[in-house]
Design a protein around this motif. Structure first.
Motif, mmCIF file in Angstrom:
data_model
loop_
_atom_site.group_PDB
_atom_site.id
_atom_site.type_symbol
_atom_site.label_atom_id
_atom_site.label_comp_id
_atom_site.label_asym_id
_atom_site.label_seq_id
_atom_site.Cartn_x
_atom_site.Cartn_y
_atom_site.Cartn_z
ATOM 1 N N LEU A 60 0.818 -1.211 0.000
ATOM 2 C CA LEU A 60 0.000 0.000 0.000
ATOM 3 C C LEU A 60 0.854 1.264 0.000
ATOM 4 O O LEU A 60 0.483 2.270 -0.620
ATOM 5 C CB LEU A 60 -0.924 0.001 1.220
ATOM 6 N N PHE A 103 -4.065 -6.264 -2.098
ATOM 7 C CA PHE A 103 -3.679 -4.915 -2.526
ATOM 8 C C PHE A 103 -4.410 -4.513 -3.800
ATOM 9 O O PHE A 103 -4.907 -3.385 -3.911
ATOM 10 C CB PHE A 103 -2.167 -4.868 -2.736
ATOM 11 N N ARG A 107 -6.936 -1.414 -4.141
ATOM 12 C CA ARG A 107 -6.684 -0.328 -5.104
ATOM 13 C C ARG A 107 -7.855 -0.154 -6.052
ATOM 14 O O ARG A 107 -8.189 0.974 -6.442
ATOM 15 C CB ARG A 107 -5.400 -0.626 -5.885
ATOM 16 N N ARG A 108 -8.504 -1.260 -6.395
ATOM 17 C CA ARG A 108 -9.647 -1.191 -7.313
ATOM 18 C C ARG A 108 -10.808 -0.401 -6.715
ATOM 19 O O ARG A 108 -11.530 0.302 -7.435
ATOM 20 C CB ARG A 108 -10.100 -2.608 -7.685
ATOM 21 N N ARG A 112 -7.771 4.308 0.610
ATOM 22 C CA ARG A 112 -6.779 5.310 0.989
ATOM 23 C C ARG A 112 -6.058 4.839 2.246
ATOM 24 O O ARG A 112 -6.697 4.527 3.258
ATOM 25 C CB ARG A 112 -7.439 6.668 1.247
#
Length: 330
Positions: A60, A103, A107-108, A112
């Protein structure tokens, strides 16, 4: 010129050094996790597996390019606790793919790392911990079964213990690492805030020790402490509190003392992970809610300040008049 060349060489070596550093941290955290290992159906598992939290945190914060460090660290750990064969590669692949897939899923959905929204907390729980760690548990347990190191009847107990241990690594360690990333030495903090933080630490240790040494079921007493930490200090206070509680309770469950006395290993692990998961979820989600509300309040205050500035420019002094005006009380 020599300094320029040296700087260029360091920049080229930075990715390699990052990967090696991650592998070292992964291995060190794994050795710490193995201190509390238990054997279920002949397989070695841990109630809390820190490397999964370390791996996802690095992905991340540093990006997908760090995945070779996870693979190298996983290989070193597996190679030191079992003979080198095809199953080692399968377990290593599972331990690498699980955080990578977690991850990618995070991310998709626009996760945050600041964890300043409720949706980020929910995503970390659902996608990072519960869904992502299905991969490592399934591949790892399947490798042991195919190798013959695990009887067929022990597949599901081992799978469940493996999955929960990996998921707890995400729920406990990842928020702590992400919180440490944003911690700065506070300036101008009132003395009573330092006193409150110290009191929270002392009370957390004392209450947890009392709960794990008493034969009564007093483990629920840790939840007011976690709520206190989340409300007053958000993730920076709640994450260390959960880690402290988890470490102490894991030691009690492994030794089967206090509320775990007289329970079988499986019963103790079920009760332990129910407590750890509940504590981690409470801390993570409540901290996210409080942080999100604080952010909304700051935005409203900023908007009100900007609106007052606009009013002052258009009609000097109007923003400081009493509201509602005299004679208008409707």
């Amino acid at each position: 010129m020599a300094d320029v060349v040296r700087t260029g060489e360091l920049r080229r070596l930075a990715p390699v050094l990052t990967i090696l550093g991650l592998a070292g941290v992964y291995y060190a955290s794994a050795r710490i996790g193995l201190l509390d290992q238990v054997v279920i159906a002949g397989a070695v598992v841990t109630p809390l597996w820190p490397p999964t939290g370390i791996s996802l945190s690095c992905l991340l914060l540093l990006g997908l390019r760090t995945w070779p460090g996870i693979a190298l660290g996983a290989f070193l750990v597996v190679a030191t606790i079992s003979p080198l064969d095809a199953s080692v590669l399968g377990i290593m692949a599972g331990n690498t793919l699980a955080p990578v897939c977690a991850f990618l899923m995070l991310r998709r959905v626009g996760f945050r790392p600041e964890l300043d929204r409720l949706r980020d907390g929910v995503a970390l729980v659902a996608l990072g911990a519960f869904a992502g760690m299905l991969i490592s548990a399934t591949l790892g347990t399947a490798m042991l079964l195919l190798k013959g190191a695990l009887p067929a009847v022990g597949f599901w107990p081992t799978w469940a213990a493996w999955w929960v241990g990996d998921a707890m690594g995400i729920l406990v360690v990842t928020p702590l690492v992400l919180a440490c990333r944003t911690i700065r030495w506070p300036r101008g903090v009132p003395g009573y805030r330092w006193a409150e933080a110290a009191a929270l630490t002392v009370v957390s240790v004392v209450v947890t020790l009392v709960a794990i040494r008493s034969e009564l079921s007093l483990l629920f007493l840790v939840f007011p402490l976690i709520v206190w930490a989340a409300l007053r200090f958000q993730l920076a206070g709640a994450a260390p509190c959960v880690l402290l509680v988890s470490v102490l309770v894991i030691a009690a469950a492994k030794a089967r003392t206090g509320p775990f006395e007289g329970q079988s290993l499986l019963e103790a692990m079920v009760n332990l992970q129910a407590l750890n998961a509940s504590a981690a979820l409470t801390a993570l989600l409540l901290s996210a809610i409080v942080t999100e509300q604080n952010g909304i309040r700051r935005k409203i205050e900023q908007a009100c300040g900007e609106l007052a500035d606009v009013v002052d420019r258009l009609a000097p002094g109007e923003s400081r008049r009493r509201w509602p005006p005299d004679g208008d009380h409707t």
